[in-house]
Enzyme design. Structure first.
Site, PDB file in Angstrom:
ATOM      1  N   GLY A  86       0.815  -1.213   0.000  1.00 26.89           N
ATOM      2  CA  GLY A  86       0.000   0.000   0.000  1.00 26.89           C
ATOM      3  C   GLY A  86       0.846   1.260   0.000  1.00 26.89           C
ATOM      4  N   LYS A 107       9.923   2.313  -0.513  1.00 31.05           N
ATOM      5  CA  LYS A 107       8.900   2.278   0.534  1.00 31.05           C
ATOM      6  C   LYS A 107       8.541   3.722   0.881  1.00 31.05           C
ATOM      7  CE  LYS A 107       8.029  -0.113   4.919  1.00 31.05           C
ATOM      8  NZ  LYS A 107       8.637  -0.930   5.985  1.00 31.05           N
ATOM      9  N   ARG A 170      14.484  -0.095  -0.135  1.00 29.22           N
ATOM     10  CA  ARG A 170      14.719  -1.359   0.574  1.00 29.22           C
ATOM     11  C   ARG A 170      15.095  -2.426  -0.437  1.00 29.22           C
ATOM     12  NH1 ARG A 170      10.037  -3.813   4.402  1.00 29.22           N
ATOM     13  NH2 ARG A 170       8.799  -3.960   2.505  1.00 29.22           N
ATOM     14  N   ASP A 242       1.801 -11.292   7.305  1.00 28.65           N
ATOM     15  CA  ASP A 242       2.270 -10.487   6.169  1.00 28.65           C
ATOM     16  C   ASP A 242       3.654  -9.893   6.453  1.00 28.65           C
ATOM     17  OD1 ASP A 242       0.400  -9.092   8.027  1.00 28.65           O
ATOM     18  OD2 ASP A 242       1.131  -7.314   7.017  1.00 28.65           O
ATOM     19  N   ASN A 243       4.088  -9.939   7.691  1.00 24.13           N
ATOM     20  CA  ASN A 243       5.426  -9.469   8.031  1.00 24.13           C
ATOM     21  C   ASN A 243       6.352 -10.637   8.353  1.00 24.13           C
ATOM     22  OD1 ASN A 243       4.503  -6.849   7.753  1.00 24.13           O
ATOM     23  ND2 ASN A 243       4.023  -6.618   9.922  1.00 24.13           N
ATOM     24  N   ASP A 252      10.089  -5.785   7.701  1.00 25.73           N
ATOM     25  CA  ASP A 252       9.109  -4.831   8.218  1.00 25.73           C
ATOM     26  C   ASP A 252       9.419  -4.356   9.637  1.00 25.73           C
ATOM     27  OD1 ASP A 252       7.960  -4.713   5.806  1.00 25.73           O
ATOM     28  OD2 ASP A 252       5.969  -5.379   6.396  1.00 25.73           O
TER      29      ASP A 252
END
Ligand code: AMP
Ligand code: MG
Length: 474
Positions: A86, A107, A170, A242-243, A252
């Protein structure tokens, strides 16, 4: 930069093509020269205007294929069927001189189809926090995503107030998360999961074969990773699926923290009210995350569901013995032991208990032991004397003195870690436009095992400097 974009060659449903959104006025914060060299890039060129424009999202380099990756995830145990990049854009993949492949991601590069209500931006605080902590982890030998560069945008980002915007470049061997597998598994898209299995093996576990092989390798890598976190007093803070990286690397850096005063239940994240991701829960949560990965892989492990469940369960259960062995090996090394004896676990645990009771500083106790004396880290002068007696006896059993053991201990117990109050200090200065504290801290973190005894970055925070809460990097 030579791109070869294997993710972009996956079917359309894996991502949304999206360009980074240009910013008002790109300004360089930092380029990571050592990492650039590893990737076969010219650090001087990266610090020039053309590349600053790339890092800010104002110029798309030749050969790039910018996209936002689709993924899902369990956030604090709650299922979210669609998350996705996102506020990140994958520019493409660079293959280095040693044939290693690096995802290059921006990012904070603006809105994507996965942004939901968010602005797709990052402010300078989370950007320099991730830069500092991920690079510190790399220097400490912990598998992690890396920071290639950071830039300011000349625009403000609105959170609890207005803060200067920034973008982090990143890089990582992939951005394949447990949540990436979940995204497709939840949609019954077995073909997509099979493609992810192949890609994860190719990127992270060459030589491994099949979904079961991947699961076993991921479980093992995750167990080793969390043991390493524990040995450094590191708390990830938001171990949502998700991390959780399928390649067993730290990803993350949101509300993460290195503990100052040791306590097993320590939590820093402002949004982790139940302590789900507390220091001492991390192994258990990693197992839970691996079980979610296992669930996604079941149809590919065996067409017979019972067989698949049996094999997957067995693979997930490999976590505990690997983790325990790795944990003990790391803590043995921290107290200078080179052989295995019964009772070593107990010896380490007694030390940790004393530290918890006395609120001793995790990093300083182990470094203190390595340099000669950890007593000053304890409020009661004699809190450690009997333990030191037991330790000395234990060392004698392997024919060594404390002085001999300390040589090895200096190489595993860092003197310098990214302490929360130092990160805060760097962020406060950066918001005011002064990046000198960031650069000082970053330089010191590159050699965490070497520091002068009086280096101020070794110091624990004064009571008024203690950071008790950390915040998500949004
Ligand atoms: P995280 O907290 O970093 O694990 O992010 C969880 C989800 O929220 C991911 O899908 C992120 O891409 C998304 N997200 C976080 N911050 C932002 C933002 N500022 N704008 C858009 N999406 C965001
Ligand atoms: Mg995330």
């Amino acid at each position: 930069m030579l791109f070869d974009n294997s993710y972009a060659r996956l079917p359309d449903r894996f991502f949304a093509p999206v360009l980074p959104v240009p910013v008002a006025e790109p300004g360089l914060i930092a380029v990571n020269a050592a990492l650039a060299a590893e990737m076969g890039l010219d650090a001087k060129a990266l610090a020039g205007p053309d590349w600053i424009a790339v890092f800010a999202g104002n110029r798309v380099p030749d050969g790039a294929h910018p996209l936002a990756q689709a993924y899902a995830g369990h956030q604090f145990g709650n299922w979210v069927p669609q998350l996705g990049d996102g506020r990140a854009v994958l520019l493409g993949e660079v293959v280095g001189p040693d044939q290693r492949r690096w995802d290059v991601q921006l990012k904070g590069a603006g809105r994507t189809p996965f942004s939901r209500g968010g602005d797709g931006r990052a402010w300078v605080g989370p950007v320099i926090r991730e830069y500092l902590v991920s690079e510190a982890m790399a220097a400490l030998g912990v598998p992690t995503t890396r920071a290639l560069a950071a830039v300011t945008t000349g625009e403000m980002v609105y959170r609890e107030g207005a803060f200067p915007g920034a973008v982090l470049c990143r890089v990582a061997p992939s951005h394949l998360r447990v949540g990436t597998f979940q995204f497709f598994s939840a949609r019954g898209d077995e073909a997509a999961v099979a493609l992810l299995v192949d890609m994860a093996i190719e990127r992270h576990y060459p030589g491994v074969s099949g979904a079961l092989g991947l699961l076993q390798a991921a479980v093992k890598a995750q167990a080793r990773l969390v043991a390493q976190w524990m040995s450094l007093g590191f708390i990830h803070g938001v171990m949502n699926t998700d991390n959780s990286h399928v390649g067993g690397i730290t990803i993350d850096y949101g509300p993460c923290a290195f503990m100052d005063q040791y306590h097993p239940d320590r939590v820093f994240s402002s949004i982790d009210r139940q302590g789900r991701y507390a220091y001492s829960n991390q192994a258990q949560i990693a197992v839970w995350n691996m079980a979610q990965l296992a669930t996604c892989l079941l149809p590919l492990i065996s067409s017979d569901r019972d067989t698949a469940i049996e094999l997957a369960t067995e693979a997930v259960h490999m976590f505990a013995p690997i983790y325990e062995a790795e944990w003990l090996a790391r803590f043995r090394a921290k107290i200078g032991l080179v052989t295995d004896h019964d009772g070593d676990q107990q010896l380490v645990e007694v030390l940790l208990q004393r530290m918890a009771v006395q609120g001793a500083d995790f990093t300083r106790v182990f470094r203190g032991l390595s340099e000669g004396d950890a007593m000053p880290e304890f409020t009661e002068p004699d809190a450690l004397s009997d333990w030191v007696g037991d330790w000395t006896t234990r060392l004698a059993a392997e024919g060594r003195t404390a002085a001999q053991a300390q040589v090895g201990m200096l190489g595993v117990n860092p003197a310098i870690i990214p302490r929360n109050h130092r990160i805060e200090e760097a962020i406060v200065a950066a918001v005011a436009g002064d990046f000198a504290p960031f650069h000082r801290l970053n330089a010191a973190l590159a050699t965490p095992f070497h520091a002068k005894p009086d280096d101020p970055l070794r110091a624990a925070p004064w009571p008024d400097q203690v950071v008790r809460q950390t915040f998500c990097g949004t």
